[in-house]
Write an enzyme that holds these catalytic residues in place. Structure first.
Site, PDB file in Angstrom:
ATOM      1  N   ASP A  86      31.154  -9.795  70.577  1.00 52.30           N
ATOM      2  CA  ASP A  86      30.009 -10.108  69.714  1.00 52.30           C
ATOM      3  C   ASP A  86      28.857 -10.686  70.522  1.00 52.30           C
ATOM      4  O   ASP A  86      28.974 -11.760  71.115  1.00 52.30           O
ATOM      5  CB  ASP A  86      30.428 -11.115  68.638  1.00 52.30           C
ATOM      6  CG  ASP A  86      31.213 -10.462  67.512  1.00 52.30           C
ATOM      7  OD1 ASP A  86      30.931  -9.290  67.200  1.00 52.30           O
ATOM      8  OD2 ASP A  86      32.100 -11.123  66.953  1.00 52.30           O
TER       9      ASP A  86
ATOM     10  N   ASP B 143      34.927  -6.073  60.279  1.00 48.41           N
ATOM     11  CA  ASP B 143      34.751  -7.242  61.152  1.00 48.41           C
ATOM     12  C   ASP B 143      34.450  -8.461  60.283  1.00 48.41           C
ATOM     13  O   ASP B 143      33.439  -8.483  59.592  1.00 48.41           O
ATOM     14  CB  ASP B 143      33.557  -6.933  62.086  1.00 48.41           C
ATOM     15  CG  ASP B 143      33.314  -7.975  63.153  1.00 48.41           C
ATOM     16  OD1 ASP B 143      34.116  -8.912  63.293  1.00 48.41           O
ATOM     17  OD2 ASP B 143      32.297  -7.834  63.864  1.00 48.41           O
TER      18      ASP B 143
HETATM   19 ZN    ZN Z   1      31.520  -8.209  65.652  1.00 54.53          ZN
END
Ligand code: ZN
Length: 187
Positions: free
Chosen positions: A5, A147
């Site tokens: 991320d 996610d």
């Molecule tokens: Zn992510």
């Protein structure tokens, strides 16, 4: 695969990691690096993360809208193997209907992006089902990734709604036995 991320402090309030960390991860594994760009300017950042070692790059439809095709084209030109588009929890499935035939992956956020440890937003399940139908109506091999808030219970809901790639953060890192939690989520 490893899901990474990237947060730019604009699209989301947090800053996470930059290219030196991605380069370091690249040196230490042959796993597919699935880089999720939570950034306001994916045109600017795509290629530098590609050069840092990302295999796949996923950017957000909310920051590109009608320019999404240009971003996809740019990513293909510099050689990205897998191009993905992500949707925030409040963004409808229809936002990606015009580009579904140009991408390799759809990433549905089931928490609001920017912080780990949030709970899975169950209201996103119909959207996952809707995107699964959209994907099945194409002739492309498109992954449907979920996610946010994935754990032993929510993994089943996401899978049943049509997801085939599940991202686990907190469930993995907070587990006493990380090998076991991967096994549980897979099974
Ligand atoms: Zn992510």
């Amino acid at each position: 695969m490893l899901h990474v991320d990237i947060m730019d402090g604009h699209f989301v309030p947090n800053l996470s990691i930059g290219t030196p960390v991605v380069e370091s991860i690249r040196k230490s594994t042959d796993l597919f690096l699935d880089v999720h760009l939570m950034v306001t300017d994916p045109m600017k950042y795509g290629e530098i993360f590609h050069k840092a070692g990302a295999d796949g790059l996923t950017f957000h439809i909310e920051v590109t809208n009608e320019k999404a095709s240009e971003v996809i084209k740019q990513y293909r030109e510099f050689g990205c193997k897998k191009v993905g588009i992500s949707l925030n929890p409040d963004t409808p499935a229809s936002a990606i209907k015009d580009i579904i035939n140009e991408i390799d992956l759809v990433l549905v956020m089931t928490v609001h992006p920017g912080f780990g440890g949030q709970s899975f937003i169950h209201e996103c399940l119909p959207k996952i089902q809707e995107i699964r139908k959209m994907i099945n109506n194409t002739t492309r091999d498109i992954d449907l990734e979920v996610d946010g808030g994935i754990n032993e219970e929510t993994v089943i809901l996401a899978k049943e709604a049509g997801a085939n790639v599940l991202v686990a953060g907190t469930a993995f890192f907070k587990a006493d036995d990380r090998s076991k939690i991967i096994h549980i989520l897979r099974s």
